[in-house]
Every structure is written in structure tokens, then in C-alpha cells.
Enzyme design. Sequence first.
Site, PDB file in Angstrom:
ATOM      1  N   GLU A 113      56.564  47.112  37.639  1.00 51.21           N
ATOM      2  CA  GLU A 113      57.747  47.236  38.482  1.00 51.21           C
ATOM      3  C   GLU A 113      58.913  47.118  37.539  1.00 51.21           C
ATOM      4  O   GLU A 113      59.098  46.095  36.883  1.00 51.21           O
ATOM      5  CB  GLU A 113      57.771  46.119  39.520  1.00 51.21           C
ATOM      6  N   GLY A 118      58.326  48.073  30.210  1.00 45.10           N
ATOM      7  CA  GLY A 118      57.331  48.562  31.166  1.00 45.10           C
ATOM      8  C   GLY A 118      56.746  49.905  30.751  1.00 45.10           C
ATOM      9  O   GLY A 118      55.533  50.116  30.809  1.00 45.10           O
ATOM     10  N   GLU A 126      70.518  51.281  35.776  1.00 42.37           N
ATOM     11  CA  GLU A 126      70.544  50.025  36.512  1.00 42.37           C
ATOM     12  C   GLU A 126      71.407  49.023  35.761  1.00 42.37           C
ATOM     13  O   GLU A 126      71.108  48.677  34.620  1.00 42.37           O
ATOM     14  CB  GLU A 126      69.121  49.470  36.684  1.00 42.37           C
ATOM     15  N   CYS A 166      65.544  42.543  42.054  1.00 45.75           N
ATOM     16  CA  CYS A 166      65.024  43.910  41.891  1.00 45.75           C
ATOM     17  C   CYS A 166      65.601  44.814  42.973  1.00 45.75           C
ATOM     18  O   CYS A 166      65.705  46.015  42.800  1.00 45.75           O
ATOM     19  CB  CYS A 166      63.507  43.936  42.024  1.00 45.75           C
ATOM     20  N   LYS A 191      51.413  35.785  30.910  1.00 46.89           N
ATOM     21  CA  LYS A 191      52.355  35.839  29.790  1.00 46.89           C
ATOM     22  C   LYS A 191      53.667  35.386  30.413  1.00 46.89           C
ATOM     23  O   LYS A 191      54.291  36.111  31.196  1.00 46.89           O
ATOM     24  CB  LYS A 191      52.438  37.269  29.244  1.00 46.89           C
ATOM     25  N   GLY A 197      59.513  43.675  34.986  1.00 49.25           N
ATOM     26  CA  GLY A 197      60.489  43.473  33.922  1.00 49.25           C
ATOM     27  C   GLY A 197      61.295  44.725  33.675  1.00 49.25           C
ATOM     28  O   GLY A 197      61.522  45.536  34.583  1.00 49.25           O
ATOM     29  N   SER A 198      61.700  44.905  32.420  1.00 48.22           N
ATOM     30  CA  SER A 198      62.610  46.004  32.093  1.00 48.22           C
ATOM     31  C   SER A 198      61.874  47.333  32.010  1.00 48.22           C
ATOM     32  O   SER A 198      60.667  47.390  31.796  1.00 48.22           O
ATOM     33  CB  SER A 198      63.281  45.731  30.745  1.00 48.22           C
ATOM     34  N   ARG A 199      62.649  48.403  32.163  1.00 43.68           N
ATOM     35  CA  ARG A 199      62.030  49.722  32.103  1.00 43.68           C
ATOM     36  C   ARG A 199      61.508  50.022  30.709  1.00 43.68           C
ATOM     37  O   ARG A 199      60.417  50.581  30.555  1.00 43.68           O
ATOM     38  CB  ARG A 199      63.019  50.810  32.524  1.00 43.68           C
TER      39      ARG A 199
END
Lengths: 526, 526
Positions: free
Chosen positions: A257, A240, A384, A294, A178, A235-237
Amino acid sequence: MSVQRILIAGEWRPAVARSSFRAEHPATGELLPDEFPVSSWADCDAALAAATAAADFLRVAPPEQIAQFLTRFADRLETRKLELVAAAHTETALPKMPRLAEVELPRTTGQLRQAAAAVLEGSWACPTIDTKLNIRSLLSPLGPVLVFGPNNFPFAYNGVAGGDFAAAIAAGNPVIAKGHPGHPLTTRLLAEEALAAVRESGLPPATVQLIYHLAPEDGLRFVADRRLGAVGFTGSRAAGLQLKAAADAVGKPIYVEMSSVNPVVILPGALAERGAKIVEEFAGSCLLAGGQFCVSPGLVILFADGEAAQFIAGVKARLESAPSATLLSSGVARNLAANVELLRQAGAELITGGSLLAGNRFANTLLRVSGATFSSAPDKLQTEAFGNAALVVEVRDAAEAARVLGHLEGNLTGSIYSDTRGGDDALYAQLAPLLRARVGRLLNDKMPTGVAVTAAMNHGGPFPATGHPGFTAVGIPASLRRFAMLQCFDQVRPHRLPRALQDKNPNGRMLRLIDGGWSQRDATAA
Amino acid sequence: MSVQRILIAGEWRPAVARSSFRAEHPATGELLPDEFPVSSWADCDAALAAATAAADFLRVAPPEQIAQFLTRFADRLETRKLELVAAAHTETALPKMPRLAEVELPRTTGQLRQAAAAVLEGSWACPTIDTKLNIRSLLSPLGPVLVFGPNNFPFAYNGVAGGDFAAAIAAGNPVIAKGHPGHPLTTRLLAEEALAAVRESGLPPATVQLIYHLAPEDGLRFVADRRLGAVGFTGSRAAGLQLKAAADAVGKPIYVEMSSVNPVVILPGALAERGAKIVEEFAGSCLLAGGQFCVSPGLVILFADGEAAQFIAGVKARLESAPSATLLSSGVARNLAANVELLRQAGAELITGGSLLAGNRFANTLLRVSGATFSSAPDKLQTEAFGNAALVVEVRDAAEAARVLGHLEGNLTGSIYSDTRGGDDALYAQLAPLLRARVGRLLNDKMPTGVAVTAAMNHGGPFPATGHPGFTAVGIPASLRRFAMLQCFDQVRPHRLPRALQDKNPNGRMLRLIDGGWSQRDATAA
């Protein structure tokens, strides 16, 4: 203008699209010319069906054939280097030199070649043989792996060429990528070379497939599909956590991650001994690639005193004199502004920066907060702020430092700087265990940026940096083990065993645990 | 009568109890004399606080000390064998001989000793060293591990002595055991010996703690607690799924072993060649320990013809002539009756058995369903009827067999019987890959009961047999890796490194991946 095609079952075919999108030119915000589809479930379903058939082939494919694909793919990427670098630069604003051409592309081809070597060698699968009971086991392919690539590594973490891709293929699984909507053209070029390499190595066409974009509900359905073996996501929290919940509910292995502020603790002796040098290291690491790594150091813990004030002043001067990078996208810039604002609302004081600039840039930003304030709102103050911003936490003493570290969530990395003459050793001994338990990689006297692709690397860490602290996304062969299931063969007749579990060591160098001893020998009953 | 005490921080102390319970005598249903507490959250909190401190000690404890504990514990269990066997027999009705005294207790002490050997040897942690970059990594302790023991192995899977316990301790973590309420006295005796061994080896008292029972809401809170490192659970699917969801939501590693019907495929040639022998093997495996094994064969797939009819008649006769075992508890008997009823409602026909008998027994039960019916309600017809019951699925041909296998959920094991002259080989080649992908352990010509504790064993499998197909609960050293996080040390100064990552190989036999090669040598820069 026609919409770009997706790659399904070896064919570039028109998507059954919900809608379409165009990537933006990072610096200008202008939409780039190519139009890409947002796939519907029909595309996901077609990719899954084709991947299922490919998985059956790959499960029993000779390691040489998979290794050949990985190597040919790496070779081809080098051949198309100029075009790839140009596309990635246009879509991400990351510098062509040295970043894209001399760092990221070589890293990407290096990963593919390391993965090929791991496949050929074979020890990664932990083949284990008990000759007396005739029980044998090894890590085996899981089935189709869906890889979500992030925005910040158009090559090295691209779903169709990067670390998760290389690991999943090397473990014997087809990949459905993707792509990230920030760099669809780069992704298409990579996929073209992947497909050519698939053909050259005689693997099934659906070994590599590509979809550019998905509606969130289709993504959630995809990760829970019964035909899927596993998921890799960077990617983003927010995204995720949603994907993880959907996959977890049906017991689907998913490796996410998601976020990390990468705390850096600078002990007083280090600051006294070489403060100016550390200012340079920190500011350099912080601004590298616009802070869009990251492992960018987003949180610095200092002991409040004169040296700390000097450090802060030094970093401030350095940030103010350095140019602000064009960010990956207007979305990154907006999120950065919002997160800096969130940190300020939680009690952080702005030292410098804090504002959006023309050309999709953000002023290099430093914030400051006391240890006491940090400990009063530790969750918010660990937000973050992805990009060129960092927060200094000034603690009064060791006890306050310990409290701050005790509040830390899981991170990918944590660094401690200490003096070279042992003056900080008592403090190090007190604080390091607290940091150690909360990070995947502990550094001494070094900033976290620069993730070497070596077997000893851990690019992972406790939640919410990732979803499981036992795995790494970088570092071969360990990263392969994420995309495997443990298969045991109990009294299975010899000719039906996988080659790696037959008595004869298939390549003479694969390490196997035979009757309790690691060895490269053939397995013969005692 | 006073309520039994729980073990917290090295002391047998009164629980802060919500309520109390007594175990039942399986055969009579009478309550046994001892009263045990259902702990409140206060007990969980106290155990977590004590375990956190113990974890800090264990993280840096010498391997010799942990190994000494495991070995001393094993020795002590042997010394108290008679009392342990008597208690377990009273609480579970499992036979003293050979099961408890000659099979399960030796297996338990064997596991503890194998775990001790793995700790001393050290390779399980995959120490990896890159001398050029000075990056080093290894699997390291995670922190306190909560172990939920099941009802069916009072010793070998007891939370305070069994497989998860041994693995968690060997990986360097303290254990908080949640005993199974079916055998609290047995668990107390085991914990007494564990505590004595903890003292003898100088480990922190909270290395081993014990709570007997919890309200569901406290269990859910416990597995999500920030202080906890990981969870091991063996038990029902309903409880396992709830605990897994709670732990997953906060990224806590949880290893659940929940359910399995352990399909056995008997190909026509095997049946023609040695049908009577397979009848004996199947009926024996099915009835072993009242069918109360995780790997009891609950689903048999046969090709409908004369031989199949004869097989079914043979098993029927064998089940009808064999005694029905007293089950572990009235709850097991009730669930078995309910699940057999559920299978019947889904279309299975009763061949024999199906009813509750006096003395907490259930008539040995065989059911039958066609492949077509199975495929019309595959979820319901895969209901695990834990106990002495099995379902035969009769398929018409290979295509129908493939459809049935394609419907199977993840299982711990799958067996295929084939003839010895190659007549079934084409069928095997067609069906084995379908079964292989769905089971952790594939057997040939063998029933799944009898889980050998060998390095090559996999007692795990795809969801919902467990929560992750990459891990095993049996098989040392692999089972240790569940209770570890990957820790990388990047330029960390030599004297601060764990012993296993220092240049000198700490024991001369630990296998380490040094600069790309597995070796027992010291690490010296090239």
C-alpha cells in the site's frame, strides 16, 4: 549504551548488526536515548530459518490456539496501555488523547479480536467440497510473512501488532516484523507482549519475530527469499515499487500500500446548498493527524464559479486559523516541503502555507490549479504531499471534470459530494463511473478519513495505491485471504484432510460450498 | 489468397498486419491453406478502444444478459460441433473421438454454462454489507481482459471460448482474445459463434474481440496498457515470465499458467501391493494426448529397490508397445527433443525413447536419475519436457526423498500413492507436508490428468506453475474472482448502489455477508 536486542526464535538476542540508529523526538529533532540495530543478512536468515519451522507447526495448529494467541495479545496490550501510549507519543508526536489511547489502541485490539473470531469461525478460507468426485479445497497458510509497518500508525499498522500482522497470523502464518525506524521503542513494547502471548498460547516461539531496520539490499533479498510465503508492506511508493519488483520477479505474493491522493469531487449543487459545512468537513479531514493518513484528502475537484471561490476562501481561513501539527519526523516535513514545491513547479498556485515552521511543523497548505493545467501535467500534479497540504483543481465544466478524472491514477478512496435534492444527479451519473473505476472505496457526502474496521471496508485500490485491486488491507475476514494459497485435495483419504474439509463441519457454523450450495451442514454424499 | 480478418468492435475487418502466417498440419508439417495476420499495434489499439466502451456497458449490465450470452454461446458451439471438431483435429492432430468431440467440447460448453449460473446466482462477488455504518462492498468488473490461449486445448482453453474467457466475461468484463497460432481456424469458428451470441443477447459488439498473432513487443505493450483491466495467459514459461514482468511493472493483474512437472510419489507399500496397476495408470496418464497436458505426470519419485526396478521395467515395456502420438506441432516436437537432451546432460539416463520419429512424433520416453544426482542439479532436472516423456527419480530413503521434495519448485499438482493397509502412513506423514506446500492440488492414489470442472478444483499453484498461489484457472465460481476489483461503497446513496448491494436481495438466493452473518435475507438495519 548497549544496542537493543532483536526478537528471533523466541529470544531477545543481540543483532548481527551492520550499524545502529536512534529514533528522533519529532518536535525537537533530538535523538532519543535508545539505540537500535540495523540488522545484517545474518539476522534475516536466522529469522527465516526459525519462521520456517514455526510455519510447519502453525499449518496444522488448531484454530482455537491461534485465536487464543490473538485474544491474549489484545488483552495484554490493554494492560500495558499507558506505557504504549507514552512511547508512541514520544516517538511520533501523535496526541495521546484521543488519538493514541482512545482511537488507535482500541482499533488495534479490536482488529486482533476480530481476527481471532474469523479464525474460530473459519468461513474466510472458502472451504469447498465436491462429494461426488471427492475433491475438496480451501485457502491455507502460505508460510512466513514479512510485514513492513509504516510510520503513521505506530499501533494499528505496526508490523508486530497491526492489520497485516493480525491477518497473516489469523491465516495461519508466522510473522517476521520489520519495524518502522520512526518508532522502535513502541514496536519493542508491542513485541514483548506478543511474545508473552505466544508463550501463553503454546505457539512456537518464532510465531512472532522482530527486526528493527534493514539495509535496502537486505530488504530486497528478504522479499525474494524462497522460504518466505508473502509480504505485506505499507509505506512510500519508492520503497514499495522496489520491493514489489523484487518479489514479483520470483512470484512471491506481495501486498503493497503505497500512496493515494484521495480525490474529493464537490458538485456545484452541494456547494450551493451547504458550502460552509463542507469547508469544515474538508479542513477538518485535511488537518486530522497532521494530514498523515493514507486516506487524507489531498485533491479536491471543484467547478469554478462564485461558490468555488467562497469554498477556497473558507478553507484558507480555516487552515490559517488552525494550529499546524508537529509532524511524525523531520523526514516527513522535508518530503512535504519538497512535494509542495514540486506541485508548484508543475503549475499549482499557493493559496496559503507552503513553508516549514519551527518544531518540525509545516504551515497548513492549500494549493490551486486549473483543470486545464492539471490535464497538461497530470502525473506531477498527482504527487502525494503526505501531510497537511491539499490541492484544489478548478474545472470549468463537466467535460473538463471528466478529463481530470480520466487522468487519475489508482487511489484508495474517492468522494463525491452532491446536493440532497437531486440537482447534481445528472453530473453525478456522468462522473461517478470515472471515479469508481479508479478507487477502492467510493464515498458520498463524506470525507475519506476514518477507516472503519468492518467486513465491508476496502482499504485497497488500483495501482499505484496498491499492487492489486482485488485485495484489502483492512476488513476482516477479506484481509486474511491475502496471506493464503489455494490448496485442493483430490481423493485424499479422509483422515488426512484438514479438519475444515472433513465431512463433519468442525464447528457447526463454518460456511462451506458443498456440491454447489453454501451450507453449514455436514458433507454427505448425495 | 486473401488474409483472414480479425474481429474488432463487432466487425470482421482486415488487420493492419505486420506480416502473416499459416498454421501447419501437425503430422505432415505442410502449411494449411488459410493465411492469418500478425497484427500490428494499430489493431491492439483499436481493440482496446472498442473494449473500453464495451466495458462501460458491461459494468452495469444485468446479470441475466451476461448469462444469456454465455448460454447462447454454449448452445451455438454444440450446433457447430462437427465443423469445430474437424478444424481442431486438422490443426492439432488431437483425436476427434473421444477427445475433441466427447471430452473437450462438452467441457467447454459446460464451463460456459457453469459461468452463466454463477453470474445469475451472484455470490461469487462476496457482497458484504454493514447496515450500521452503511458501508458495502463487492467484487466488480475490472475492465477489458486480454486472454492468451495455449496450444494444447483448442476449445477448453481457447482465448475466445475457454476457461479464462468464461471467467472474465462472467465477472463482467469484455475479452480481447489473442488466439494461439497453432489453431487459428478453430479460433475463428469459435469467435464467429461468440459474435452471433453477443448479438443475440444484446451485449456491445466489442464484448468479444479476436486477434490471431502479435509480435512480442506488441504483446508486452498490450499487457501494460492503461486501458486494460487484466490478463490471462496459459503457455510457455519464457513467454509467461516476460508478460508477467511487463504487467507487474504497472500493477496490472496478470494470471499466468506456465509450467509444471506434476510430481508423483509412489511409496514402497503401494508398489508392493499394486505395482502392476500403478504401471498402467502411470503409463496411461503419461501418454494421454501425447503427454501434452499441463498436468501430465513428468516426474516420478520411487524408493530404489526391487519393486522400483520392476516398476521401471513395466513402464518401459508399456511405453515401447504403445504408439507415439502425433504432437501438436513441429515446435512441440523440437522442444521436447531439446528438453530431453537437457535432462540427459544434467545427469538423467535414458531408459527408453529419446528420439524424434517420422510424422512429427517423438518416441515415448522414460528417463531415470538418482535422488543424489537430482539434488545436485535440481533446477535443470525439473525442466518440463512437454510431451510424452517422464523422469523417474530413485531415492534411497525417506531423508533423500525429503531432500528431493524440498528442491521442488511450485507445481499444479502432486500425487502420492500409498498402500491401503497403513504401512506407508508414517512415510506419508513425513513427506506429504513437503509436497503439499509446493502444489496447488494434492492427489492420493491417482494420476493428475483429468481436471474436473468443479467448484472444488484448483488448477493453480505456487510459482512458477502460476504467478500467484491464491487463484485458480479452473473451478467456478473461484476462477471469476481473478478478473475483479474490490469496490467499497461508503455511505453511497441507496439508488446509486449496484443491485447486489441494495437492501433487497436481488434474486433471493445470493449469499451476502450482512452485519457479520452470511445470509440470503434482505439487509435491514438491526
